[in-house]
Motif scaffolding. Structure first.
Motif, PDB file in Angstrom:
ATOM      1  N   VAL A  18      60.254  27.938  62.279  1.00 35.55           N
ATOM      2  CA  VAL A  18      58.966  27.638  61.823  1.00 35.55           C
ATOM      3  C   VAL A  18      57.685  28.504  62.575  1.00 35.55           C
ATOM      4  N   SER A  19      58.089  28.605  63.786  1.00 33.86           N
ATOM      5  CA  SER A  19      57.023  29.854  64.546  1.00 33.86           C
ATOM      6  C   SER A  19      56.914  30.959  63.636  1.00 33.86           C
ATOM      7  N   ALA A  20      58.102  31.457  63.355  1.00 36.45           N
ATOM      8  CA  ALA A  20      58.044  32.879  62.753  1.00 36.45           C
ATOM      9  C   ALA A  20      57.196  32.649  61.174  1.00 36.45           C
ATOM     10  N   GLN A  21      57.572  31.525  60.530  1.00 39.97           N
ATOM     11  CA  GLN A  21      56.845  31.427  59.206  1.00 39.97           C
ATOM     12  C   GLN A  21      55.583  31.283  59.425  1.00 39.97           C
ATOM     13  N   LYS A  22      55.065  30.642  60.337  1.00 36.97           N
ATOM     14  CA  LYS A  22      53.648  30.589  60.877  1.00 36.97           C
ATOM     15  C   LYS A  22      53.015  31.701  61.017  1.00 36.97           C
ATOM     16  N   GLU A  23      53.597  32.513  61.832  1.00 35.83           N
ATOM     17  CA  GLU A  23      53.060  34.023  62.236  1.00 35.83           C
ATOM     18  C   GLU A  23      52.911  34.792  60.706  1.00 35.83           C
ATOM     19  N   SER A  24      53.862  34.823  59.945  1.00 35.12           N
ATOM     20  CA  SER A  24      53.721  35.518  58.685  1.00 35.12           C
ATOM     21  C   SER A  24      52.693  34.853  57.732  1.00 35.12           C
ATOM     22  N   ALA A  25      52.521  33.347  58.049  1.00 39.87           N
ATOM     23  CA  ALA A  25      51.538  32.995  57.116  1.00 39.87           C
ATOM     24  C   ALA A  25      50.127  33.398  57.735  1.00 39.87           C
ATOM     25  N   SER A  26      50.008  33.320  58.956  1.00 38.30           N
ATOM     26  CA  SER A  26      48.541  33.870  59.359  1.00 38.30           C
ATOM     27  C   SER A  26      48.412  35.169  59.120  1.00 38.30           C
ATOM     28  N   ALA A  27      49.399  36.000  58.965  1.00 35.29           N
ATOM     29  CA  ALA A  27      49.180  37.504  58.759  1.00 35.29           C
ATOM     30  C   ALA A  27      48.814  37.658  57.263  1.00 35.29           C
ATOM     31  N   ALA A  76      39.277  35.035  46.101  1.00 40.37           N
ATOM     32  CA  ALA A  76      38.875  33.909  47.037  1.00 40.37           C
ATOM     33  C   ALA A  76      40.177  33.026  46.951  1.00 40.37           C
ATOM     34  N   GLU A  77      40.735  33.002  45.416  1.00 38.78           N
ATOM     35  CA  GLU A  77      41.885  32.015  45.258  1.00 38.78           C
ATOM     36  C   GLU A  77      43.087  32.357  46.167  1.00 38.78           C
ATOM     37  N   ARG A  78      43.108  33.691  46.353  1.00 42.69           N
ATOM     38  CA  ARG A  78      44.238  34.328  47.235  1.00 42.69           C
ATOM     39  C   ARG A  78      44.089  33.761  48.855  1.00 42.69           C
ATOM     40  N   VAL A  79      42.839  33.653  49.113  1.00 43.82           N
ATOM     41  CA  VAL A  79      42.490  33.220  50.481  1.00 43.82           C
ATOM     42  C   VAL A  79      42.786  31.859  50.580  1.00 43.82           C
ATOM     43  N   LYS A  80      42.418  31.062  49.857  1.00 50.33           N
ATOM     44  CA  LYS A  80      42.959  29.598  49.895  1.00 50.33           C
ATOM     45  C   LYS A  80      44.235  29.253  49.969  1.00 50.33           C
ATOM     46  N   ASN A  90      48.844  27.544  52.928  1.00 50.28           N
ATOM     47  CA  ASN A  90      50.249  27.926  53.658  1.00 50.28           C
ATOM     48  C   ASN A  90      50.320  27.630  55.147  1.00 50.28           C
ATOM     49  N   VAL A  91      49.044  28.369  55.662  1.00 48.64           N
ATOM     50  CA  VAL A  91      48.846  28.012  57.117  1.00 48.64           C
ATOM     51  C   VAL A  91      48.670  26.581  57.589  1.00 48.64           C
ATOM     52  N   LYS A  92      48.070  25.729  56.782  1.00 48.60           N
ATOM     53  CA  LYS A  92      47.792  24.460  57.139  1.00 48.60           C
ATOM     54  C   LYS A  92      49.414  23.761  57.066  1.00 48.60           C
ATOM     55  N   LEU A  93      50.107  23.976  56.263  1.00 52.76           N
ATOM     56  CA  LEU A  93      51.373  23.173  55.824  1.00 52.76           C
ATOM     57  C   LEU A  93      51.992  23.718  57.082  1.00 52.76           C
ATOM     58  N   LEU A  94      52.187  24.908  57.293  1.00 59.63           N
ATOM     59  CA  LEU A  94      53.012  25.202  58.510  1.00 59.63           C
ATOM     60  C   LEU A  94      52.559  24.795  60.030  1.00 59.63           C
ATOM     61  N   ASN A  95      51.144  24.594  60.166  1.00 57.15           N
ATOM     62  CA  ASN A  95      50.875  24.252  61.318  1.00 57.15           C
ATOM     63  C   ASN A  95      51.214  22.570  61.142  1.00 57.15           C
TER      64      ASN A  95
END
Length: 329
Positions: free
Chosen positions: A85-94, A190-194, A199-204
């Motif tokens: 989960v931590s690895a997926q979160k780092e990927s999503a943040s990037a 803008a949609e790609r940003v959303k 994804n980041v919120k989901l992984l959080n």
């Protein structure tokens, strides 16, 4: 008949009479006492529980409580280790950062150097167009005076028209550099940003599941895994008994004597050697699997069993799930 035979016969009659009398007395006592024995309905104390489980698979890193502990809502119960989960979160943040940069680029337009370069190309095209226009006007006058041939005039006209098109293309490139990306491209960015932010919120949210907290007050009744064990998604980690205690009785319908929801009943608790008052709040038949079948056909009938639940009318300190309660009829 001899005296000896007569005496023996008399002894047999006396013994037979004594036996018949004994049987009659035992039967009478059984009728008087055994039939009047109180019917005892035994139930047990139950408690509402909820199970603590995680939405994410992980290894038990730490258990913060022990069985029997009282916990409050919000208390930390267990911590799981889920490196995936931590690895997926780092990927999503990037991915979120990259999408934000692309959106910013689309909104800001080209760099200043690119705008300046496009402007210079446009100015160069404008200068070439002015020269071509003057050349065409001069050659056209000479053609009208009959000094210049039609072919030469046509060549200069073609060059003039080509430079007009070149100037328009240069102007379009300059305008594009100034205005930046099209509205559709900006919206797509803008949609790609959303999407990346989602994804980041989901992984959080998933990462929060690695720390299990109590949802309600209660007592830790049972802990299932040990430290270091792997638990799957939804696997129970522990059970919490809430402050909701009741007694459950299985009552045959001929023993109910008009019981109904809301009635007050008395029950004896052997563990405390005392009698308490309960209030019935639930009654339900247990279906065909709990029917008492008549063993004879001479007027008897089948009887159903009902589950009767009742709560103590006052709080009973020390009352635990599994303790016996007895109703006497």
């Amino acid at each position: 008949m001899s005296k000896q035979a007569s005496a023996q016969h008399k002894s047999i009659l006396i013994a037979l009479g004594a036996f018949i009398g004994t049987v009659a007395i035992v039967g009478l006592l059984g009728y008087l006492f055994l039939d009047k024995t109180e019917e005892v309905i035994q139930g047990q104390v139950e408690v509402s529980e909820y199970r603590v489980s995680s939405k994410v698979a992980g290894r038990i890193l730490e258990i913060k409580v022990t069985e029997g502990d009282m916990v409050k809502a919000g208390d930390t119960l267990a911590i799981l280790d889920a490196p995936e989960v931590s690895a997926q979160k780092e990927s999503a943040s990037a991915a979120e950062s990259a999408a934000a940069a692309m959106s910013k680029m689309a909104n800001n337009g080209a760099r200043q150097e690119q705008i300046q370069g496009a402007f210079q190309v446009w100015q160069q095209a404008k200068a070439g167009l002015e020269i071509a226009q003057k050349s065409y006007e001069r050659i056209n006058r000479l053609y009208e005076e009959g000094v210049m041939s039609a072919q030469k005039r046509d060549e200069v006209l073609a060059n003039y028209q080509a430079l007009q098109a070149q100037e328009k293309a240069a102007k379009s490139q300059y305008d594009m550099a100034v205005n930046g990306a099209r509205a559709e491209e900006k919206q797509a960015a803008a949609e790609r940003v959303k999407m990346a932010q989602g994804n980041v919120k989901l992984l959080n949210s998933i990462q929060k599941e690695t720390v299990q907290i109590a949802q309600l007050d209660g007592e830790v009744s049972e802990i299932y895994p040990k430290l270091g064990e792997l638990v799957g998604t939804g696997s129970p980690i522990m059970s919490i008994a809430m402050d909701d205690i009741w007694a459950s009785f299985n009552v045959r319908e001929d023993q109910m004597s008009g019981m109904k929801v809301g009635d007050k009943i008395k029950a004896y608790i052997p563990a405390f050697d005392k009698e308490v008052e309960l209030e019935i709040y639930f009654m339900k038949d247990q279906g065909t699997y709990a029917v008492w079948k008549a063993t004879k056909a001479n007027g008897q009938y089948d009887l159903k069993t009902f589950e009767v639940r009742a709560r103590p009318t006052t709080k009973i300190e020390g009352l635990k799930a599994g303790m016996s309660m007895i109703l006497k009829k």
